[in-house]
Design a protein around this motif. Sequence first.
Motif, PDB file in Angstrom:
ATOM      1  N   SER A  68     -15.354  70.809  56.677  1.00  0.00           N
ATOM      2  CA  SER A  68     -16.001  69.671  56.378  1.00  0.00           C
ATOM      3  C   SER A  68     -14.651  68.760  55.297  1.00  0.00           C
ATOM      4  N   TYR A  69     -14.459  68.201  54.909  1.00  0.00           N
ATOM      5  CA  TYR A  69     -13.414  66.592  54.216  1.00  0.00           C
ATOM      6  C   TYR A  69     -14.277  65.805  53.480  1.00  0.00           C
ATOM      7  N   ASP A  70     -13.875  65.981  52.430  1.00  0.00           N
ATOM      8  CA  ASP A  70     -14.434  65.056  50.884  1.00  0.00           C
ATOM      9  C   ASP A  70     -13.725  64.126  51.241  1.00  0.00           C
ATOM     10  N   THR A  71     -14.210  62.802  51.257  1.00  0.00           N
ATOM     11  CA  THR A  71     -13.447  61.550  52.139  1.00  0.00           C
ATOM     12  C   THR A  71     -13.202  60.631  50.876  1.00  0.00           C
ATOM     13  N   GLY A  72     -14.278  61.051  49.342  1.00  0.00           N
ATOM     14  CA  GLY A  72     -13.723  61.054  47.958  1.00  0.00           C
ATOM     15  C   GLY A  72     -12.749  61.518  47.677  1.00  0.00           C
ATOM     16  N   SER A  73     -11.693  62.605  47.719  1.00  0.00           N
ATOM     17  CA  SER A  73     -11.072  63.400  47.485  1.00  0.00           C
ATOM     18  C   SER A  73      -9.560  63.033  47.463  1.00  0.00           C
ATOM     19  N   LEU A  74      -9.266  61.558  48.579  1.00  0.00           N
ATOM     20  CA  LEU A  74      -7.518  61.007  48.840  1.00  0.00           C
ATOM     21  C   LEU A  74      -8.265  59.533  48.072  1.00  0.00           C
ATOM     22  N   PRO A  75      -7.272  58.644  48.356  1.00  0.00           N
ATOM     23  CA  PRO A  75      -7.366  57.461  48.730  1.00  0.00           C
ATOM     24  C   PRO A  75      -8.397  57.050  49.508  1.00  0.00           C
ATOM     25  N   GLN A  76      -9.355  55.842  49.706  1.00  0.00           N
ATOM     26  CA  GLN A  76      -9.453  55.806  50.640  1.00  0.00           C
ATOM     27  C   GLN A  76      -9.962  54.070  50.699  1.00  0.00           C
ATOM     28  N   PRO A  77     -10.181  53.123  51.030  1.00  0.00           N
ATOM     29  CA  PRO A  77     -11.013  52.234  51.162  1.00  0.00           C
ATOM     30  C   PRO A  77     -12.233  51.844  50.056  1.00  0.00           C
ATOM     31  N   VAL A  78     -12.426  50.994  49.398  1.00  0.00           N
ATOM     32  CA  VAL A  78     -13.409  50.648  48.556  1.00  0.00           C
ATOM     33  C   VAL A  78     -14.747  50.251  49.070  1.00  0.00           C
ATOM     34  N   THR A  79     -14.797  50.717  51.117  1.00  0.00           N
ATOM     35  CA  THR A  79     -15.953  49.875  51.355  1.00  0.00           C
ATOM     36  C   THR A  79     -16.374  51.169  51.793  1.00  0.00           C
ATOM     37  N   SER A  80     -15.759  51.905  51.546  1.00  0.00           N
ATOM     38  CA  SER A  80     -16.111  53.396  51.824  1.00  0.00           C
ATOM     39  C   SER A  80     -16.448  54.024  51.231  1.00  0.00           C
ATOM     40  N   PRO A  81     -18.297  54.415  51.170  1.00  0.00           N
ATOM     41  CA  PRO A  81     -18.323  55.497  50.397  1.00  0.00           C
ATOM     42  C   PRO A  81     -18.104  56.742  50.258  1.00  0.00           C
ATOM     43  N   PRO A  82     -17.517  57.423  49.210  1.00  0.00           N
ATOM     44  CA  PRO A  82     -17.067  59.038  49.492  1.00  0.00           C
ATOM     45  C   PRO A  82     -18.355  59.712  49.728  1.00  0.00           C
ATOM     46  N   ARG A  83     -18.000  60.464  50.830  1.00  0.00           N
ATOM     47  CA  ARG A  83     -18.726  61.800  51.759  1.00  0.00           C
ATOM     48  C   ARG A  83     -18.456  62.527  51.709  1.00  0.00           C
ATOM     49  N   THR A  84     -19.004  63.914  52.257  1.00  0.00           N
ATOM     50  CA  THR A  84     -18.914  65.060  52.828  1.00  0.00           C
ATOM     51  C   THR A  84     -18.850  64.536  54.229  1.00  0.00           C
ATOM     52  N   LEU A  85     -17.780  64.632  55.060  1.00  0.00           N
ATOM     53  CA  LEU A  85     -18.070  64.994  56.243  1.00  0.00           C
ATOM     54  C   LEU A  85     -17.975  65.875  57.421  1.00  0.00           C
ATOM     55  N   THR A  86     -18.478  66.873  58.406  1.00  0.00           N
ATOM     56  CA  THR A  86     -17.965  66.908  59.384  1.00  0.00           C
ATOM     57  C   THR A  86     -18.459  67.047  60.016  1.00  0.00           C
ATOM     58  N   VAL A  87     -17.733  66.938  61.379  1.00  0.00           N
ATOM     59  CA  VAL A  87     -17.466  66.644  63.060  1.00  0.00           C
ATOM     60  C   VAL A  87     -19.097  66.403  63.006  1.00  0.00           C
ATOM     61  N   PRO A  88     -20.110  66.617  63.159  1.00  0.00           N
ATOM     62  CA  PRO A  88     -21.640  66.363  63.205  1.00  0.00           C
ATOM     63  C   PRO A  88     -21.668  65.410  62.681  1.00  0.00           C
ATOM     64  N   LYS A  89     -21.839  65.154  61.466  1.00  0.00           N
ATOM     65  CA  LYS A  89     -21.794  63.774  59.644  1.00  0.00           C
ATOM     66  C   LYS A  89     -20.947  63.026  61.111  1.00  0.00           C
ATOM     67  N   ALA A  90     -19.861  62.904  61.546  1.00  0.00           N
ATOM     68  CA  ALA A  90     -19.072  61.941  61.676  1.00  0.00           C
ATOM     69  C   ALA A  90     -19.877  61.077  63.040  1.00  0.00           C
ATOM     70  N   PHE A  91     -19.965  61.713  63.979  1.00  0.00           N
ATOM     71  CA  PHE A  91     -21.230  61.038  64.901  1.00  0.00           C
ATOM     72  C   PHE A  91     -21.881  60.664  64.915  1.00  0.00           C
ATOM     73  N   ALA A  92     -23.147  61.720  63.991  1.00  0.00           N
ATOM     74  CA  ALA A  92     -24.644  60.765  62.883  1.00  0.00           C
ATOM     75  C   ALA A  92     -23.993  59.779  62.937  1.00  0.00           C
ATOM     76  N   GLU A  93     -23.182  59.020  61.945  1.00  0.00           N
ATOM     77  CA  GLU A  93     -22.579  57.949  61.583  1.00  0.00           C
ATOM     78  C   GLU A  93     -22.958  57.072  62.425  1.00  0.00           C
ATOM     79  N   ALA A  94     -21.881  57.418  63.534  1.00  0.00           N
ATOM     80  CA  ALA A  94     -22.209  56.256  64.767  1.00  0.00           C
ATOM     81  C   ALA A  94     -23.043  55.983  65.472  1.00  0.00           C
ATOM     82  N   GLY A  95     -24.361  57.237  65.701  1.00  0.00           N
ATOM     83  CA  GLY A  95     -26.205  57.517  66.135  1.00  0.00           C
ATOM     84  C   GLY A  95     -26.105  58.102  66.951  1.00  0.00           C
TER      85      GLY A  95
END
Length: 741
Positions: free
Chosen positions: A213-240
Motif C-alpha cells: 500500500s501507499y499513503d498518498t499524503g506522504s508526499l506532496p500531491q494535488p490539493v484536490t486529491s484527498p490523502p488516503r491509503t491506496l492498495t491496488v484493489p482500492k485504486a481500482f475500486a475508486e474507478a468502480g
Amino acid sequence: MTMITDPTAFDGQAPSSQEVELEDLTMRQQVAELQEKSAAAELEGGEQAVELQARVAQLEAHAALRATTHPVKRLVRGRYRSASAGTQLELRVDVDGLRPTMRVSGDFFQNSGATSSYTGSFVVEAPTIRQAPGIVKLEGQGRFSSPTSSRHVRVTIPRGTGVPPTPGIATVEFSAGPGTAPTATHLCSFVSPHFRSVQLEQDSVAGTVPFISYDTGSLPQPVTSPPRTLTVPKAFAEAGIEMQVAGAPNIVPFQEAGPDAKWDESELHNAMVNHFSLWKDAPLWRVWTLVATAFVDSRVRGIMFDGAGAFQRQGCAVFHDKIKGTDPASQRAQLRTYVHELGHAFNLYHSWLKDQVSPPQPLGPNGGMGDLSWMNYAQGYKPLPPAPGGEAAYWAAFPFQFTDNELVHLRHGFYRDVVMGGNRFGVGASETEADLFGDPVVNNSGLALELRSPSAFRFGQPVVVELKLSTTDLNGRSTHGYLNPEEGFVTIAICTPSGVVKTYRPPMTRCVDDAEQVRLDSERPAIYKSTYIGYGKDGLYFQQPGRYQLRAQYVASDGSRVLSQIHHLTVRSPLTDEDENVAELMMGDDQGMLFHLLGSHSETLSSGRDALDEMLDRYADHPLAVYPHLVKGANASRDFKYLPATGKPFVMAAAYQESIDQLNKVVTASVENHGVDNITLGWVMKRRARMEARAGRVEQARQTADDMVSILSERTHNPSVRRDIKSQAQRLRDTLPGERG
C-alpha cells in the motif's frame, strides 16, 4: 414529476464530498468482506465467527452515526442483475456517486442449463434523469453491439433503504421509442456498488517484495486529491472496479535460476499457463500478475505479456529490481506500475495511443502526453507549454486516478472490449484512416523518420522492416530512442492489397517509463531499429500475395508525431509447389510468435516448433530455411526458466554448440545475400561470439567480432554507421573474457 438539472442533488441533499464517498465505498467493501469471512467461520465453528459478526455490527453502527453528521445521498449507482433463467441482463447505473460518467449500460447473457453465453451489450450516453418521491427514472436511446429495433431504454429504480442504503429492484424496459410499449422487460436486483468484479491472482518470485500500500499524503500531491491509503484493489475500486484477491499468493522458488534471473516474454507466458490456477482460454474476469525479478531489457518496469492468440490480456508482470524500494517515492512508483499494467489487461492503451482502443477514445492534452492518468508515464508527462513536464510535474498534479474517458471504457465498454480474454488488445485500431495517418500541416520537430525494407518478400517470409530516426536540425535534437513498436512510441499502419488498413500491434507491450535520451547531431545523425512485423495481436499481417503500403509514426519526447514516407513492398506469389509447402509450414500463429520471440521452449508453442523442424527436414536448401535456423540458434543460446504447475521450478540450460551451429548457417546464408537484414545479422554475429566465448573459445569469438566489422562495413557507405559497427565490435571484445562459461 420534475426534471433534475443537477443529477447529484437528489432529494434536495447537497452532494457529499469526495472524502465521504470514498469512506462510504470503503465501508461497503469492509462490510461485504467481513460478512463473507463470518459466514465461512460459522461453518467451521469457533469464536471467530462471533468476533466477525460483532465487527460487522460495529461498522454498521458507525455508518448510522455518520449518516446523521455527514448525510450521504441515497445512491442508485452500481451493478444490478436479473434472474438467471433464460436471458440474463447485467445492468450498470452510473449517474451519481464518485465521478459519475452519466451513463447506463449492460451486458446480455443467454443461460441454458449449466452454461452461460454472452450475446450482446448496450450503453446509453447522457440519459434523461427524473425523480419522484423515493424513485429515480432514467431514459434514453442506446447504442447496441448488434442491430436491434428496440433501442430505447427506460430504467426505474426505487430509492434505497437501510444503512448504508441499498437501491431497490431496477425495472429495465426496451422499446422502439419514447412512449411506446416495451418489447422486453427485465427486473434486476442490486448486486454491488462496483460496476465490474475481477479476480486477481498474484504470485511472486522468491527474493521480490510485492507492493502492499501507499499513503498518498506522504508526499506532496494535488490539493484536490484527498490523502488516503491506496492498495491496488482500492485504486481500482475508486474507478468502480472491484478487484478481488483470489486465493493466497504463491512464492515461486527460483534459486536455480543463477545470477541471470531475467525473464523474457516466452517464460512469462509459459509461467502463466502453468501457474495461473484460474487461467482458461476463455473470456473471464480473471487476471494474473507475476512479481518477477527483472526483464531481459533492464529498462522495462512492467509488461502485459499476454498479447497473442485468440484469448489475450490475461496476464501481466512487474519487475521488482527496477521498481523496488521502501521509501515513499518508490512505493508511489510501484503503485503506479501495478495499476498501469493491470490497466492494459482491461484493454487500456497508453495515454498517447488511446485513440486506438475500441471504442476509440479522444486523446488528452498534447496528444495524450499531458494526461494525468495511471496509463501515462511519469517521466514522459508533457502538458501543453508553458506548463512544466517531467516526473516532478506529473506527481505534483496526479490525483491517483484514471481519466474520464478511461473510466467510460472501464465501466461501460462493451463486454468483449474489456473482459480479459475477450477482444484482442487494442481492438478497434483497424479503424486507422485510409490515408495512413495523414500528413501534418506543420512539422517543426527537427526529426525525420524513414521506413525501409527489401522491395519484395517471398510468400511466407517473415516481414522485417528497418526504422531510421534522424535529425533535420543542424544544431541537433534530443529525444528518446524507443523505436521498438513494443515500447509504444512507434505505430506502423499496413494497407493490404485488398485495401484494408490495419495497425500493427506487437504481441507484447513493454512499459519502459525511462528518461533515457539520445542526442542526434552531426556525430550521430541517426539511430536504427530492425523489427519483425509479420505477426502481432491480430495474427498474421501478410497472408496474401500482392502490393502493401506501410507508414510509420513516431511519438517524440515532446509529443511531436513524426511520420515516415509511405513505403511499398510486394509479397510474391509462390512459384512452385515447394514454395507453397514451405509457406504453409512457415505461416501460423505459433510460428509467428516464435519468430517474434526468436524461439521458445514453451509447451504452448510446440506445434510451431514442429512445423519449423519439418520445414528444415524437408526443405533444408530453400532460401527461407535461414529463418528457422535463426529461431533455433537464438533459442539455444538462452537459459529457459520453467515454472511448472506442480513440482520444483527448474532452468533449461543453453546449448552453446547447437546455437553456434544454427547461427553459423544464418551468417553463411546472409553473406550469400539470401539471409537476414544487416541489423539482424549484426545481432546474430554478436550472439554467436558470446556463445563461442561461453564454450571456452574466446579467440574464435574475437575473430567473429572482427568478421562482423568487415562484413557489415562492406554493406554501407555511411561513415557514422561504420563507426557504430566498430564501436559495437570493440564493446563486444571487451566483454568476451567475462562470458567464459
